[in-house]
Design a protein around this motif. Sequence first.
Motif, PDB file in Angstrom:
ATOM      1  N   MET A  23     -79.065 -63.659 -18.054  1.00  0.00           N
ATOM      2  CA  MET A  23     -79.234 -64.113 -16.675  1.00  0.00           C
ATOM      3  C   MET A  23     -77.884 -64.168 -15.931  1.00  0.00           C
ATOM      4  N   MET A  75     -81.235 -66.995 -12.253  1.00  0.00           N
ATOM      5  CA  MET A  75     -80.056 -66.193 -12.569  1.00  0.00           C
ATOM      6  C   MET A  75     -78.818 -67.086 -12.511  1.00  0.00           C
ATOM      7  N   SER A 160     -67.643 -73.061 -18.421  1.00  0.00           N
ATOM      8  CA  SER A 160     -68.414 -74.278 -18.115  1.00  0.00           C
ATOM      9  C   SER A 160     -69.147 -74.141 -16.790  1.00  0.00           C
ATOM     10  N   ARG A 163     -72.371 -72.308 -17.011  1.00  0.00           N
ATOM     11  CA  ARG A 163     -73.458 -73.039 -17.683  1.00  0.00           C
ATOM     12  C   ARG A 163     -73.915 -74.279 -16.916  1.00  0.00           C
ATOM     13  N   CYS A 164     -73.077 -74.743 -16.020  1.00  0.00           N
ATOM     14  CA  CYS A 164     -73.414 -75.947 -15.263  1.00  0.00           C
ATOM     15  C   CYS A 164     -74.482 -75.608 -14.221  1.00  0.00           C
ATOM     16  N   ASN A 165     -75.272 -76.577 -13.835  1.00  0.00           N
ATOM     17  CA  ASN A 165     -76.410 -76.317 -12.941  1.00  0.00           C
ATOM     18  C   ASN A 165     -76.100 -76.498 -11.458  1.00  0.00           C
ATOM     19  N   ASP A 166     -74.831 -76.596 -11.118  1.00  0.00           N
ATOM     20  CA  ASP A 166     -74.446 -76.798  -9.720  1.00  0.00           C
ATOM     21  C   ASP A 166     -73.680 -75.582  -9.211  1.00  0.00           C
ATOM     22  N   PHE A 189     -64.678 -74.428 -24.436  1.00  0.00           N
ATOM     23  CA  PHE A 189     -65.045 -74.765 -23.053  1.00  0.00           C
ATOM     24  C   PHE A 189     -64.090 -75.832 -22.555  1.00  0.00           C
ATOM     25  N   LEU A 192     -65.447 -79.423 -16.451  1.00  0.00           N
ATOM     26  CA  LEU A 192     -65.178 -79.210 -15.025  1.00  0.00           C
ATOM     27  C   LEU A 192     -64.580 -80.441 -14.363  1.00  0.00           C
TER      28      LEU A 192
ATOM     29  N   HIS B 131     -84.735 -58.540 -12.013  1.00  0.00           N
ATOM     30  CA  HIS B 131     -83.954 -58.697 -13.240  1.00  0.00           C
ATOM     31  C   HIS B 131     -84.803 -59.312 -14.355  1.00  0.00           C
ATOM     32  N   LEU B 318     -75.808 -83.330  -6.755  1.00  0.00           N
ATOM     33  CA  LEU B 318     -75.504 -82.439  -7.868  1.00  0.00           C
ATOM     34  C   LEU B 318     -76.535 -82.742  -8.945  1.00  0.00           C
ATOM     35  N   ASP B 319     -76.499 -81.991 -10.022  1.00  0.00           N
ATOM     36  CA  ASP B 319     -77.378 -82.232 -11.158  1.00  0.00           C
ATOM     37  C   ASP B 319     -77.212 -83.698 -11.601  1.00  0.00           C
ATOM     38  N   ARG B 325     -70.999 -81.364 -22.124  1.00  0.00           N
ATOM     39  CA  ARG B 325     -70.186 -80.281 -22.706  1.00  0.00           C
ATOM     40  C   ARG B 325     -69.512 -79.451 -21.612  1.00  0.00           C
ATOM     41  N   TRP B 326     -70.175 -79.303 -20.475  1.00  0.00           N
ATOM     42  CA  TRP B 326     -69.596 -78.468 -19.405  1.00  0.00           C
ATOM     43  C   TRP B 326     -68.904 -79.332 -18.347  1.00  0.00           C
ATOM     44  N   ILE B 327     -69.385 -80.557 -18.206  1.00  0.00           N
ATOM     45  CA  ILE B 327     -68.904 -81.386 -17.101  1.00  0.00           C
ATOM     46  C   ILE B 327     -67.782 -82.317 -17.540  1.00  0.00           C
TER      47      ILE B 327
END
Lengths: 326, 335
Positions: A23, A75, A160, A163-166, A189, A192, B131, B318-319, B325-327
């Motif tokens: 994606m 995506m 990161s 993969r983050c949703n924002d 990673f 953020l 896609h 925001l979420d 792990r990402w934030i």
Amino acid sequence: MAETAYWEAIRRAHDEEMANDKMVIAMGEDIGVAGGTYKATSGLFDKYGPERIIDTPISENSYTGIGIGASMVGMRPIIEIMSINFALLALDTIVNAAAKIRYMSGGRIACPLVIRTPGGTAHQLAAQHSARLARMFMSTAGLRVVTPRGPVDAYGMLKSAVRCNDPVVIIEHERMYNMKEEMPEEEFFRPLEGAEIVRRGTDITLIGYNYNVHLCLGAADKLAKDGISAEVLDLRSLKPLDRETIRRSVEKTHRVVIAEEDEAPVGVGAEIMAAINEDCFFALDAQPIRVHAADVPVPYNARLEKEAIPDVEDVYQGALKALGKI
Amino acid sequence: MKPEDQKRLLREMIFYRRFEDRCFEAYMERKVGGFLHLYSGQEAVATGVLERAKPGHDYVITGYRDHVHALKSGAPAREVMAELYGKETGSSKGRGGSMHIFDPTVNFMGGYALVGQPFPLAAGLALGAKHRGEGQIAICFLGDGANNQGTFHETMNMASVWNLPVLFVCENNEYAIGTHIDRSTAVRDQYKRVCGYNMEASQHDGMDIDVVMEAASKAIDYVRGESKPYFIEFMTYRFRGHSMSDAKSYRTKEEEAEWEKRDPIKVYSRRLKKAGVISDADIKAMEKEIDDEVENDIIKFAEESPEPKIEDLTRYVLDDNPDPRWIGPLVNEGE
């Protein structure tokens, strides 16, 4: 560990994230066949094909909008905007759409996309290629804004961000693409959020983000020769801003300089000064100092350009002022 | 088409008209705030096009005149009305309002207030659909006024170059807010404007749902079958002003009267009556049933629903449950 350039770090993050998740796509001007103005996607067109490494026409607002639309249905686009000046053309889709869709849909639709763009002055590119604009994105609710200062963060934060949703705006810098740093070969990673203390000190805090962290480090070296111990803070994330780490550092050193390449009015430095005033005013032994660009469109002439933009000496002088030495 | 489907379509259009009229009344009662843009007069377009698409499956996106597109996509009418009332039970939990109805459970991807902004978003929905290979197309409804935005030209070009499965539906009601098309746009026929982008296009009567459905079927088959964009223009008219603050000073009573003769509900009900599918008494009963549903179910639901909680003001920026792990946040050594 291997020495890796900033552009190579970005390229590696693209490659790994695209291999990991189909994606993930990348879009932008000249990023495919031509390999990208800053080589950040070089070689990936051959590996992932034109459906995933998408060369766009010069239509910043709408190709960004297409990326946003794609992100709404699962995506994870990484959009390159060749210069932050050109991002102004895409402000409608970035600020009016990407930043607001989650909120105005009551949290029912997310826009997990990444916008990468270099913001900063370099090699006499003149007024229309030298904007910084961090302050503008920083003032938009619904965006994350990050400013990797070197290859490790450029790689780890891009991964990161994917993969983050924002929606995440990553502000890079023309003068950093060839900067090198030792980087682990295994995948990692970088979060953020959160400012980083890149140098410990006790007498004064120098706060930077993006390229100007290196100016702070240079100034800290000079201050050390004067027997002054400077702490250097890399904000890393302008939105959200890590006020807690700023507060702790200022409470320790009692003096602070904020280095920004943006112009001062309504700027990053102004915001941080406000945060310091609100959070730790009584910890200050002197007024906070901003080191910033001149409030002019960036000139072409090399001498004038140099004068318009802060350098190590400016940060050093700012520190001396905060220390009451000048 | 089977008579029961014809009756259903007529009922849908009458329902949409009544729904919009009731929004108007609620606005006058100050139960609904902000801007309110009503679809009355244009019902045959959204109803006819989406009748031939796969609502709930295909992605639908539009501008701020969005209630009917959401309803025909399958968004519950109670939730759309509750959104206008700003309630927590609304389509967008009261955060969007009339111009920003969203219902991803039926792939209704929103109403947008920036004129022309949905063009690229629609192309992006189509890019994503292509896609993922799950067979959706994207359908973008916008007015003729939107075609004077840069996003129109940029998006038509990219949709064509990239063969995106998107149907652009132009609802040409001749007015961009209050400026007539002849005074704002070099070409009156909007479908001609995309020939520069090597895109298939056509123009049809938008006041006759049978015409709309036939044209939409062909266009949708093309978009789905060929995975290419198509631009379809429907000539239509909005019976009310652009929004509630519009006194319609820019058009004549004669012009309005001419178009009202072509009211899509009247055109279709006349046809169905002539064919013996429906009688005046049936229509009266239908209207009564709709009034009852709107008043005693939809409005009641909106009125009785709770407001969003004050403490939820900052949710959904925001979420709200990000992955650490990402934030992070990043932890400095010794802190």
